[in-house]
Design an enzyme around this catalytic site. Structure first.
Site, PDB file in Angstrom:
ATOM      1  N   PHE A 155       0.859  -1.183   0.000  1.00 45.13           N
ATOM      2  CA  PHE A 155       0.000   0.000   0.000  1.00 45.13           C
ATOM      3  C   PHE A 155       0.895   1.233   0.000  1.00 45.13           C
ATOM      4  O   PHE A 155       2.108   1.125   0.199  1.00 45.13           O
ATOM      5  CB  PHE A 155      -0.875  -0.013   1.261  1.00 45.13           C
ATOM      6  CG  PHE A 155      -2.349  -0.148   0.994  1.00 45.13           C
ATOM      7  CD1 PHE A 155      -2.839  -1.187   0.220  1.00 45.13           C
ATOM      8  CD2 PHE A 155      -3.267   0.754   1.534  1.00 45.13           C
ATOM      9  CE1 PHE A 155      -4.203  -1.321  -0.005  1.00 45.13           C
ATOM     10  CE2 PHE A 155      -4.628   0.624   1.313  1.00 45.13           C
ATOM     11  CZ  PHE A 155      -5.096  -0.414   0.541  1.00 45.13           C
ATOM     12  N   GLN A 195      -8.573  14.329   4.130  1.00 42.21           N
ATOM     13  CA  GLN A 195      -7.943  13.578   3.051  1.00 42.21           C
ATOM     14  C   GLN A 195      -8.835  13.452   1.819  1.00 42.21           C
ATOM     15  O   GLN A 195      -9.996  13.053   1.935  1.00 42.21           O
ATOM     16  CB  GLN A 195      -7.588  12.175   3.542  1.00 42.21           C
ATOM     17  CG  GLN A 195      -6.942  11.300   2.477  1.00 42.21           C
ATOM     18  CD  GLN A 195      -6.290  10.072   3.091  1.00 42.21           C
ATOM     19  OE1 GLN A 195      -6.947   9.087   3.384  1.00 42.21           O
ATOM     20  NE2 GLN A 195      -4.995  10.141   3.316  1.00 42.21           N
ATOM     21  N   HIS A 197      -9.069  11.231  -1.304  1.00 38.72           N
ATOM     22  CA  HIS A 197      -8.524   9.976  -1.827  1.00 38.72           C
ATOM     23  C   HIS A 197      -8.250  10.162  -3.320  1.00 38.72           C
ATOM     24  O   HIS A 197      -9.116  10.648  -4.040  1.00 38.72           O
ATOM     25  CB  HIS A 197      -9.520   8.840  -1.610  1.00 38.72           C
ATOM     26  CG  HIS A 197      -8.916   7.471  -1.801  1.00 38.72           C
ATOM     27  ND1 HIS A 197      -8.542   7.008  -3.040  1.00 38.72           N
ATOM     28  CD2 HIS A 197      -8.593   6.503  -0.906  1.00 38.72           C
ATOM     29  CE1 HIS A 197      -8.030   5.790  -2.897  1.00 38.72           C
ATOM     30  NE2 HIS A 197      -8.047   5.464  -1.619  1.00 38.72           N
ATOM     31  N   LEU A 208     -15.398   4.926  -4.083  1.00 39.27           N
ATOM     32  CA  LEU A 208     -13.982   4.675  -3.831  1.00 39.27           C
ATOM     33  C   LEU A 208     -13.445   3.546  -4.696  1.00 39.27           C
ATOM     34  O   LEU A 208     -14.072   2.500  -4.835  1.00 39.27           O
ATOM     35  CB  LEU A 208     -13.816   4.306  -2.354  1.00 39.27           C
ATOM     36  CG  LEU A 208     -12.417   3.906  -1.892  1.00 39.27           C
ATOM     37  CD1 LEU A 208     -11.476   5.082  -1.965  1.00 39.27           C
ATOM     38  CD2 LEU A 208     -12.474   3.383  -0.460  1.00 39.27           C
ATOM     39  N   GLU A 237      -6.926   1.856  -2.906  1.00 36.57           N
ATOM     40  CA  GLU A 237      -5.491   1.973  -3.148  1.00 36.57           C
ATOM     41  C   GLU A 237      -4.887   0.605  -3.494  1.00 36.57           C
ATOM     42  O   GLU A 237      -3.828   0.521  -4.107  1.00 36.57           O
ATOM     43  CB  GLU A 237      -4.843   2.527  -1.878  1.00 36.57           C
ATOM     44  CG  GLU A 237      -3.421   2.964  -2.020  1.00 36.57           C
ATOM     45  CD  GLU A 237      -3.002   3.819  -0.824  1.00 36.57           C
ATOM     46  OE1 GLU A 237      -3.677   4.827  -0.548  1.00 36.57           O
ATOM     47  OE2 GLU A 237      -2.007   3.470  -0.177  1.00 36.57           O
ATOM     48  N   ARG A 253      -1.122   9.484  -0.029  1.00 39.35           N
ATOM     49  CA  ARG A 253      -2.343   9.915  -0.723  1.00 39.35           C
ATOM     50  C   ARG A 253      -2.369  11.406  -1.018  1.00 39.35           C
ATOM     51  O   ARG A 253      -2.842  11.828  -2.077  1.00 39.35           O
ATOM     52  CB  ARG A 253      -3.562   9.545   0.121  1.00 39.35           C
ATOM     53  CG  ARG A 253      -3.812   8.062   0.091  1.00 39.35           C
ATOM     54  CD  ARG A 253      -5.031   7.690   0.906  1.00 39.35           C
ATOM     55  NE  ARG A 253      -5.236   6.245   0.813  1.00 39.35           N
ATOM     56  CZ  ARG A 253      -6.140   5.583   1.508  1.00 39.35           C
ATOM     57  NH1 ARG A 253      -6.933   6.227   2.347  1.00 39.35           N
ATOM     58  NH2 ARG A 253      -6.264   4.282   1.365  1.00 39.35           N
ATOM     59  N   HIS A 311     -12.632  12.075   1.453  1.00 36.86           N
ATOM     60  CA  HIS A 311     -12.595  10.683   1.909  1.00 36.86           C
ATOM     61  C   HIS A 311     -12.507  10.524   3.416  1.00 36.86           C
ATOM     62  O   HIS A 311     -13.214   9.707   3.993  1.00 36.86           O
ATOM     63  CB  HIS A 311     -11.392  10.004   1.253  1.00 36.86           C
ATOM     64  CG  HIS A 311     -11.237   8.548   1.566  1.00 36.86           C
ATOM     65  ND1 HIS A 311     -12.223   7.628   1.296  1.00 36.86           N
ATOM     66  CD2 HIS A 311     -10.216   7.845   2.119  1.00 36.86           C
ATOM     67  CE1 HIS A 311     -11.813   6.413   1.670  1.00 36.86           C
ATOM     68  NE2 HIS A 311     -10.606   6.526   2.194  1.00 36.86           N
ATOM     69  N   ARG A 354      -3.212  10.607   6.450  1.00 37.48           N
ATOM     70  CA  ARG A 354      -3.298   9.208   6.862  1.00 37.48           C
ATOM     71  C   ARG A 354      -2.781   8.286   5.767  1.00 37.48           C
ATOM     72  O   ARG A 354      -3.055   8.505   4.590  1.00 37.48           O
ATOM     73  CB  ARG A 354      -4.749   8.844   7.182  1.00 37.48           C
ATOM     74  CG  ARG A 354      -4.947   7.372   7.458  1.00 37.48           C
ATOM     75  CD  ARG A 354      -6.332   7.048   7.936  1.00 37.48           C
ATOM     76  NE  ARG A 354      -7.361   7.134   6.911  1.00 37.48           N
ATOM     77  CZ  ARG A 354      -7.554   6.233   5.947  1.00 37.48           C
ATOM     78  NH1 ARG A 354      -6.759   5.178   5.844  1.00 37.48           N
ATOM     79  NH2 ARG A 354      -8.535   6.390   5.072  1.00 37.48           N
TER      80      ARG A 354
END
Lengths: 242, 591
Positions: free
Chosen positions: B123, B244, B246, B256, B259, B290, B357, B402
């Protein structure tokens, strides 16, 4: 953009403070709305457009992408999840009703209590008797594959409320959603309560009221197959009893 | 509205508001210890938004590649742009490992490696050996990890006989003169009847507030209820400017795309077919943090290299991975693409755009999930009996940005921490404190306010305007003038809410009333976000100022605190000292 017509089920037990009819006067009726329909519109967006016209219209919904399972409804006679059901192609007016066979609380909102009770009744959780290892319980990819098509259930209720056996005996027959979960744990190589689970399904109703009508398979918005899972439980029962 | 005296009361040791991963993991800990626990949720628990988490949960299990919790800690501190509190981050990264094993034992159907261990994937922002090679730290159940975890936790709570108040909406917290939380006023959505839940402890686990933005990956229910409840009892919100976006929401729609799509080998291209992340993050490429990837996408589009007829998105390619990988590892996003775009991602690229997000900020807590607020002796004073965990809280483990896979981890670790601390609090404070009518008045007044009849603006219209306002004035790139204008507009909108009226005053399952109560919450958290953003004149993590493009550690390595009273801003230092290891000092952040 074109307009489309929807005929939606309305039932409001207490209209409002001023014009509240006596409870017995509150009768369900179908009401037609016209909403603008952009290309690719899903049923949920159409219901939201209706709510923008009339805030007294009630329905459950949340994630908008088919994972939370809130917005199961009956569309032109077939259960579906409103947020992932496109409506452009359908004949108008589109008929939207609550999930069948459940008591209606208001408009498209039904009482799911019995559905959840049946879910709880199959003890839908992993039961492990051996002492737990410090790390993960090992499971081969092949064994893990056996859970595919089972664990993805979102408890929307489309299947059980499309099942005639569940309509007749919602208090005694577990119904497809709960039985799918029953098999999800029976099929899990980590679970150690096979015998108890099978014993608990004995009797004419809980499991055996399934007559393989397969409405559940037709309507499942996640493409799952409760009838097959029920068949697997029956096979396992037979195996174990030999 | 009924007088306070006539309302029914129920009594519990612990009240948990919210039935996502944080609330349910706390409940499980408490129910297993035989406490009387009430979980209040405005939806049936498995509808909570944890269910939509896709990619996975981080833990340095080292199943796929070498790993260790200290590397995870380094990545998280760096990912946070050095705004995360290092004591909390150490706690989270250490606890990650037993937490994931505990979940597996509880039944989560994790995907598996050939040796039978939990499958782990790469990730964004993950490295081995403090910034070296890419790590593979994200434990996954295909791309339905949140669903698998939420359902498992709910199932285990059924086993533990946790008491659920399904479809009950928490209106407000109840506190006494000394600031001790006594419980909450909740509304039974089905009957429309209010209910007082008296509790020795209360945990806010209500999730995020993505509905404050017009386009968001968040569910309809993510309206910042717990954050706004905290604000209304005088608790500030921390670091709310860090929101955030995304990188890969479905363009124009917002769903969504995990990731994990890039973790499995997918990458982004612009209208020229160029893999543009090579220019922005030469090492990490598409698996940079991100905030970095989102800014890169917006920059590509602003510079005219967007795709499509309006050049307003970029493309996410996974079609080179083969149908097997795509359909087996990413079945959930395959469904989303088929349903909402009419494409098979194994055959065609996915149009994506950065989408609102996740809130890094929230209700300030310590690493035991106890709410801390400025009172008499500084900003870290524990608010007795009140806890917060998950997205609505700010521990702070995410700081200014994050990392993917750390959100499921956060809710589990700190949900459990809340449970543990509640156990000792209840042992030390075994009696309910007296609740008097005066304590109930603010909560009852809030409910009564929406009983007003007559003409007025509609909830839906004001909400739509709020969401557009936030998108226009507090997005991926920010500047002074745009945000200052946004604050003025939002203040005017907040005034207008007073004049909003419900048409529907019925009792039974009145969703219009719930949406009105949610509007109050959205306005409060929207203001917290905009005010905090306006005041921070530096760029850090997700807060990117065009007019102040540099990070400014000298002036700004501190947490923002927004108070609802007078829209006041306050600040407190970052906790840079971990528990047992050396601090990671701030460094330039390159990927």
């Amino acid at each position: 953009m074109t307009a489309i017509r929807l005929s939606v089920y309305r039932y409001q037990p207490d209209r409002d403070a001023e014009s509240r009819p006596a409870a017995s006067d509150a009768k369900p009726f179908m009401q037609t709305f016209e909403v603008e329909a952009p290309p690719g519109m899903m049923l949920r967006e159409a219901l939201l457009a209706i709510k923008a016209q009339d805030e007294t219209f009630a329905f459950r919904h949340s994630c908008g992408e088919g994972v939370c399972g809130s917005d199961g409804v009956n569309l032109n006679g077939t259960n579906c999840l409103a947020c992932i059901t496109p409506i452009a192609e359908l004949n108008q007016p589109i008929q939207v009703r609550p999930l069948p066979g459940r008591p209606v609380i208001r408009d498209l909102v039904v009482d799911m209590t019995q559905f959840y009770e049946q879910y709880r009744a199959v003890e839908p959780y992993l039961i492990r008797k051996d002492p737990l290892p410090e790390q993960e319980i090992r499971q081969s990819p092949e064994d893990r594959d056996k859970l595919d098509g089972l664990y993805e259930c979102i408890l929307c209720g489309c299947c059980s409320t499309a099942c005639p056996s569940f309509w007749w005996n919602p208090d005694k027959f577990h119904g497809p959603a709960a039985l799918l979960q029953s098999w999800r744990f029976l099929a899990d190589s980590r679970d150690q309560a096979t015998e108890e689970r099978l014993d608990a399904l004995e009797g004419p109703y809980k499991l055996f009221r399934c007559h393989s009508i397969m409405n559940c398979v037709e309507v499942c918005p996640k493409g799952l197959n409760p009838t097959r899972a029920i068949g697997k439980i029956k096979e396992l029962m037979l195996e174990q009893s030999v | 509205m009924a007088a306070a005296r006539s309302l029914p009361h129920r009594h519990f040791d612990a009240l948990i508001i919210g039935a996502g991963g944080a609330g349910l993991n706390a409940a499980l800990r408490l129910a297993a210890a035989d406490l009387r626990v009430a979980v209040v949720s405005k939806v049936f628990p498995t509808r909570s938004h944890t269910v939509a988490a896709q990619g996975g949960v981080n833990a340095a299990l080292a199943n796929a590649l070498p790993d260790n919790w200290h590397w995870h800690m380094f990545d998280t501190v760096k990912g946070s742009d050095y705004l995360g509190d290092q004591d909390a981050i150490e706690t989270m990264c250490r606890e990650a490992i037993p937490t994931v094993y505990e979940l597996e034992h509880a039944g989560v159907p994790f995907s598996r490696l050939d040796n039978g261990r939990i499958y782990q994937r790469a990730f964004g922002g993950q490295s081995q050996n403090f910034g070296g090679e890419q790590a593979a730290r994200t434990c996954a159940a295909a791309d339905r990890t949140g669903h698998a975890i939420l359902h498992t936790l709910y199932q285990q709570n059924l086993r533990a006989k946790t008491h659920f108040f399904d479809e009950h909406f928490a209106v407000d917290l109840i506190r006494d003169e000394e600031g001790v939380t006594l419980g909450a006023l909740v509304l039974d959505i089905e009957s429309g009847e209010p209910l007082i839940i008296e509790s020795k402890t209360t945990l806010l686990a209500t999730g995020g507030h993505g509905q404050v933005y017009r386009t968001s990956t968040n569910a309809f229910i993510n309206t910042g209820d717990g954050m706004a409840m905290a604000l209304r009892v005088g608790v500030p919100l921390q670091d709310m400017e860090f929101y955030q976006f995304h990188p890969t929401g479905v363009a124009g729609k917002g769903m969504l795309i995990t990731e994990a799509a890039r973790g499995e080998g997918g990458y982004l291209i612009n209208s020229e077919g160029e893999r543009f992340m090579e220019r922005y993050a030469p090492n990490a490429l598409d698996l940079a943090s991100r905030d970095v990837v989102s800014r890169s996408i917006v920059t590509e589009i602003r510079e005219g290299r967007g795709c499509g007829p309006n050049q307003d998105y970029v493309l996410l390619k996974v079609d080179h991975l083969g149908a097997d990988v795509v359909h087996q590892r990413l079945p959930g996003i395959t469904d989303i693409c088929r349903v909402f775009l009419g494409i098979d991602p194994a055959k065609a690229p996915i149009p994506v755009f950065p989408t609102a997000h996740y809130a890094m900020g929230g209700i300030p807590t310590d690493r035991h999930a106890r709410v801390v607020a400025p009172a008499r002796h500084g900003p870290e004073e524990v608010v007795p009996g009140l806890y917060a965990a998950g997205e609505c809280a700010c521990v702070s483990v995410h700081g200014a940005n994050r990392l993917g896979g750390n959100s499921l981890l956060d809710i589990l670790v700190f949900g459990r921490a809340a449970g543990t601390d509640i156990l000792s609090y209840v042992a030390e404070n075994p009696n309910h404190r007296p609740m008097r009518d005066a304590h109930l008045e603010p909560a009852i007044a809030r409910l009564a306010r929406w009983e007003r009849q007559g003409e007025g603006e509609r909830v839906a219209d004001v909400k739509a305007e709020l969401r557009r306002l936030m998108e226009d004035h507090c997005g991926v790139f920010r500047d002074q003038a745009t945000m200052a204008e946004g604050v003025e507009k939002l203040k005017a909108l907040r005034e207008r809410v007073e004049g909003v009226r419900l048409r529907d005053h019925s009792q039974t399952f009145n969703t219009a009333r719930i949406e009105a109560l949610e509007l109050d919450n959205l306005v409060d958290v929207g203001m917290a976000t905009l005010m905090s953003a306006l005041h921070r004149d530096e760029s850090r993590g997700a807060h990117s100022r065009v007019d102040y493009p540099q990070r400014d550690d000298e002036r700004w390595m501190k947490h923002s605190l927004y108070q609802r009273e007078d829209d006041r801003m306050d600040y407190k230092p970052v906790r840079t000292k971990p528990l047992t290891v050396d601090s990671f000092p701030p460094k330039p952040r390159v990927y």
